[in-house]
Design an enzyme around this catalytic site. Structure first.
Site, PDB file in Angstrom:
ATOM      1  N   ASN A  18       0.834  -1.213   0.000  1.00 26.64           N
ATOM      2  CA  ASN A  18       0.000   0.000   0.000  1.00 26.64           C
ATOM      3  C   ASN A  18       0.866   1.259   0.000  1.00 26.64           C
ATOM      4  O   ASN A  18       0.506   2.262  -0.624  1.00 26.64           O
ATOM      5  CB  ASN A  18      -0.955  -0.018   1.186  1.00 26.64           C
ATOM      6  CG  ASN A  18      -2.085  -0.998   0.972  1.00 26.64           C
ATOM      7  OD1 ASN A  18      -3.023  -0.718   0.230  1.00 26.64           O
ATOM      8  ND2 ASN A  18      -1.990  -2.166   1.566  1.00 26.64           N
ATOM      9  N   LEU A 112      -2.457   3.185  18.367  1.00 27.44           N
ATOM     10  CA  LEU A 112      -1.958   4.511  18.743  1.00 27.44           C
ATOM     11  C   LEU A 112      -2.778   5.057  19.913  1.00 27.44           C
ATOM     12  O   LEU A 112      -4.012   5.054  19.879  1.00 27.44           O
ATOM     13  CB  LEU A 112      -2.045   5.453  17.544  1.00 27.44           C
ATOM     14  CG  LEU A 112      -1.146   5.065  16.360  1.00 27.44           C
ATOM     15  CD1 LEU A 112      -1.587   5.772  15.098  1.00 27.44           C
ATOM     16  CD2 LEU A 112       0.324   5.343  16.665  1.00 27.44           C
ATOM     17  N   HIS A 131      -8.143   0.094   6.496  1.00 22.88           N
ATOM     18  CA  HIS A 131      -8.602  -1.097   7.228  1.00 22.88           C
ATOM     19  C   HIS A 131      -9.413  -1.982   6.297  1.00 22.88           C
ATOM     20  O   HIS A 131     -10.340  -1.496   5.635  1.00 22.88           O
ATOM     21  CB  HIS A 131      -9.428  -0.700   8.449  1.00 22.88           C
ATOM     22  CG  HIS A 131      -9.801  -1.867   9.298  1.00 22.88           C
ATOM     23  ND1 HIS A 131      -8.862  -2.728   9.833  1.00 22.88           N
ATOM     24  CD2 HIS A 131     -11.004  -2.342   9.698  1.00 22.88           C
ATOM     25  CE1 HIS A 131      -9.478  -3.671  10.519  1.00 22.88           C
ATOM     26  NE2 HIS A 131     -10.768  -3.461  10.449  1.00 22.88           N
ATOM     27  N   GLU A 200      -7.594  -2.344  -1.875  1.00 24.58           N
ATOM     28  CA  GLU A 200      -6.841  -1.465  -0.957  1.00 24.58           C
ATOM     29  C   GLU A 200      -5.940  -0.504  -1.726  1.00 24.58           C
ATOM     30  O   GLU A 200      -5.859   0.689  -1.424  1.00 24.58           O
ATOM     31  CB  GLU A 200      -5.990  -2.292  -0.001  1.00 24.58           C
ATOM     32  CG  GLU A 200      -6.773  -3.040   1.045  1.00 24.58           C
ATOM     33  CD  GLU A 200      -5.896  -3.972   1.858  1.00 24.58           C
ATOM     34  OE1 GLU A 200      -4.781  -4.320   1.399  1.00 24.58           O
ATOM     35  OE2 GLU A 200      -6.314  -4.362   2.948  1.00 24.58           O
TER      36      GLU A 200
HETATM   37  N1  LIG Z   1      -5.886   4.474  18.085  1.00 27.99           N
HETATM   38  C1  LIG Z   1      -5.858   3.804  16.917  1.00 27.99           C
HETATM   39  N2  LIG Z   1      -4.752   3.139  16.544  1.00 27.99           N
HETATM   40  C2  LIG Z   1      -4.748   2.470  15.359  1.00 27.99           C
HETATM   41  C3  LIG Z   1      -5.891   2.422  14.548  1.00 27.99           C
HETATM   42  C4  LIG Z   1      -7.046   3.150  14.974  1.00 27.99           C
HETATM   43  O1  LIG Z   1      -8.091   3.189  14.270  1.00 27.99           O
HETATM   44  N3  LIG Z   1      -6.990   3.826  16.151  1.00 27.99           N
HETATM   45  N4  LIG Z   1      -5.910   1.637  13.377  1.00 27.99           N
HETATM   46  C5  LIG Z   1      -4.865   0.607  13.430  1.00 27.99           C
HETATM   47  C6  LIG Z   1      -4.656  -0.356  12.346  1.00 27.99           C
HETATM   48  N5  LIG Z   1      -5.285  -1.571  12.753  1.00 27.99           N
HETATM   49  C7  LIG Z   1      -6.372  -1.906  11.997  1.00 27.99           C
HETATM   50  O2  LIG Z   1      -6.682  -1.218  11.013  1.00 27.99           O
HETATM   51  C8  LIG Z   1      -4.828  -2.343  13.869  1.00 27.99           C
HETATM   52  C9  LIG Z   1      -3.496  -2.678  13.925  1.00 27.99           C
HETATM   53  C10 LIG Z   1      -3.025  -3.416  15.009  1.00 27.99           C
HETATM   54  C11 LIG Z   1      -3.871  -3.824  16.025  1.00 27.99           C
HETATM   55  C12 LIG Z   1      -3.317  -4.578  17.185  1.00 27.99           C
HETATM   56  O3  LIG Z   1      -4.024  -5.318  17.873  1.00 27.99           O
HETATM   57  N6  LIG Z   1      -2.011  -4.341  17.452  1.00 27.99           N
HETATM   58  C13 LIG Z   1      -1.326  -4.920  18.629  1.00 27.99           C
HETATM   59  C14 LIG Z   1       0.042  -5.460  18.227  1.00 27.99           C
HETATM   60  C15 LIG Z   1      -0.111  -6.411  17.070  1.00 27.99           C
HETATM   61  C16 LIG Z   1       1.272  -6.774  16.520  1.00 27.99           C
HETATM   62  O4  LIG Z   1       2.255  -6.105  16.886  1.00 27.99           O
HETATM   63  O5  LIG Z   1       1.312  -7.732  15.717  1.00 27.99           O
HETATM   64  C17 LIG Z   1      -1.062  -3.803  19.636  1.00 27.99           C
HETATM   65  O6  LIG Z   1      -0.905  -2.627  19.215  1.00 27.99           O
HETATM   66  O7  LIG Z   1      -0.963  -4.183  20.808  1.00 27.99           O
HETATM   67  C18 LIG Z   1      -5.206  -3.486  15.949  1.00 27.99           C
HETATM   68  C19 LIG Z   1      -5.697  -2.721  14.874  1.00 27.99           C
HETATM   69  C20 LIG Z   1      -3.540   1.271  13.666  1.00 27.99           C
HETATM   70  N7  LIG Z   1      -3.617   1.818  14.969  1.00 27.99           N
HETATM   71  N1  LIG Z   2      -5.747  -3.362  10.711  1.00 35.44           N
HETATM   72  C1  LIG Z   2      -4.959  -2.951   9.588  1.00 35.44           C
HETATM   73  C2  LIG Z   2      -4.669  -4.107   8.682  1.00 35.44           C
HETATM   74  O1  LIG Z   2      -4.990  -5.231   8.980  1.00 35.44           O
HETATM   75  N2  LIG Z   2      -4.041  -3.789   7.549  1.00 35.44           N
HETATM   76  C3  LIG Z   2      -3.656  -4.814   6.623  1.00 35.44           C
HETATM   77  O2  LIG Z   2      -2.257  -4.756   6.536  1.00 35.44           O
HETATM   78  C4  LIG Z   2      -1.903  -5.018   5.181  1.00 35.44           C
HETATM   79  C5  LIG Z   2      -0.656  -4.255   4.888  1.00 35.44           C
HETATM   80  O3  LIG Z   2      -0.172  -4.671   3.651  1.00 35.44           O
HETATM   81  P1  LIG Z   2       1.088  -3.902   3.018  1.00 35.44           P
HETATM   82  O4  LIG Z   2       2.163  -3.845   4.070  1.00 35.44           O
HETATM   83  O5  LIG Z   2       1.439  -4.730   1.823  1.00 35.44           O
HETATM   84  O6  LIG Z   2       0.609  -2.518   2.639  1.00 35.44           O
HETATM   85  C6  LIG Z   2      -3.047  -4.562   4.322  1.00 35.44           C
HETATM   86  O7  LIG Z   2      -3.247  -5.416   3.256  1.00 35.44           O
HETATM   87  C7  LIG Z   2      -4.230  -4.562   5.258  1.00 35.44           C
HETATM   88  O8  LIG Z   2      -5.129  -5.585   4.919  1.00 35.44           O
END
Ligand SMILES: Nc1nc2c(c(=O)[nH]1)N[C@@H](CN(C=O)c1ccc(C(=O)N[C@@H](CCC(=O)O)C(=O)O)cc1)CN2
Ligand SMILES: NCC(=O)N[C@@H]1O[C@H](COP(=O)([O-])[O-])[C@@H](O)[C@H]1O
Length: 217
Positions: A18, A112, A131, A200
């Site tokens: 992406n 975050l 997402h 995406e």
């Molecule tokens: N405050 C926010 N932070 C993030 C958001 C958001 O909407 N609000 N979007 C995420 C991206 N995301 C889904 O789109 C997502 C990414 C990661 C996790 C998660 O459970 N992370 C764990 C660690 C996982 C790992 O390291 O493999 C964690 O942070 O403890 C949930 C959702 C980006 N952040």
């Molecule tokens: N919650 C967020 C999430 O799950 N994002 C996922 O991480 C991939 C990143 O791919 P990329 O590193 O090839 O862009 C994306 O394909 C998306 O589905």
């Protein structure tokens, strides 16, 4: 006099396909007057860092482990580590030159906290996230597989992809743009992932362009 450039900071954790879509869109003019000025990964092995370096984009590796080592392995210690990590992440983004107009989470797998979101918002910088689900569905990690399973076991007929504003509640921010993706009977998870990734790569450009059109107005 050329129009002023929109500066993007892109946060990644993995392959960076992406990110590559954004890099290509800046080069092709699909994201007009826009450049990626900083790529940050929380994982050292993220191939997206190589993609950025091949395009001469400054990169930073910002890892949570050193912060966790500074604090006790308790819930309170982990919270302190995340607080410091997130505050430093905001600082390294805002102190970068040129300053960002928009932060794009492109496969950024780190939740975050307000320790990041508050200073970023105070600086007038928006944060958006890609997402692979529709608003209100499958928030968090593993969304594609969860939708695929719901298709097989609960008859879910469609899932989708969204670009949304980032707020403290994960994947709950206002949607900027969404796209539905049909679920196909008997389709394997990998095939669905492939179709979703294709969506995406277009939607992250469309969503970024839409937000930038509103920047500075
Ligand atoms: N405050 C926010 N932070 C993030 C958001 C958001 O909407 N609000 N979007 C995420 C991206 N995301 C889904 O789109 C997502 C990414 C990661 C996790 C998660 O459970 N992370 C764990 C660690 C996982 C790992 O390291 O493999 C964690 O942070 O403890 C949930 C959702 C980006 N952040
Ligand atoms: N919650 C967020 C999430 O799950 N994002 C996922 O991480 C991939 C990143 O791919 P990329 O590193 O090839 O862009 C994306 O394909 C998306 O589905």
């Amino acid at each position: 006099m050329s129009e002023s450039k929109h500066n993007l900071t892109v946060l990644i954790s993995g392959n960076g396909s992406n990110l590559q879509a954004l890099i290509d869109a800046c080069a092709s003019g699909d994201l007009p007057n826009t450049r990626i000025t900083h790529v940050i990964s929380n994982r050292k092995a993220a191939y997206g860092l190589e993609r950025a370096q091949k395009s001469s984009i400054p990169t930073t590796y910002h890892n949570l482990v050193p912060y966790k080592k500074k604090h006790a392995a308790t819930a309170a210690g982990t919270q302190k580590a995340r607080t410091e990590y997130d505050a430093d992440l905001a600082s390294l983004i805002l102190s970068h030159t040129p300053a960002p107009h928009l932060i794009v989470c492109a496969g950024w797998m780190h939740i975050l906290t307000p320790d990041f979101l508050t200073p970023i918002s105070a600086a007038g910088v928006k944060v958006i996230n890609l997402h692979p689900a529709l608003p209100g569905e499958f928030a968090g990690a593993g969304a594609i597989e969860r939708a695929w399973t719901a298709g097989r076991e609960e008859g879910l007929e469609r899932t989708g992809v969204m670009i949304h504003e980032v707020i403290a509640e994960v994947d709950a921010g206002e949607a900027v743009v969404t796209r539905e993706v049909e679920l196909r009977e008997g389709e394997g998870l990998e095939e669905l992932e492939g179709r979703i990734h294709e969506v995406e790569h277009g939607l992250i450009v469309e969503g970024t362009r839409k937000v930038l059109e509103g920047v500075g107005k």
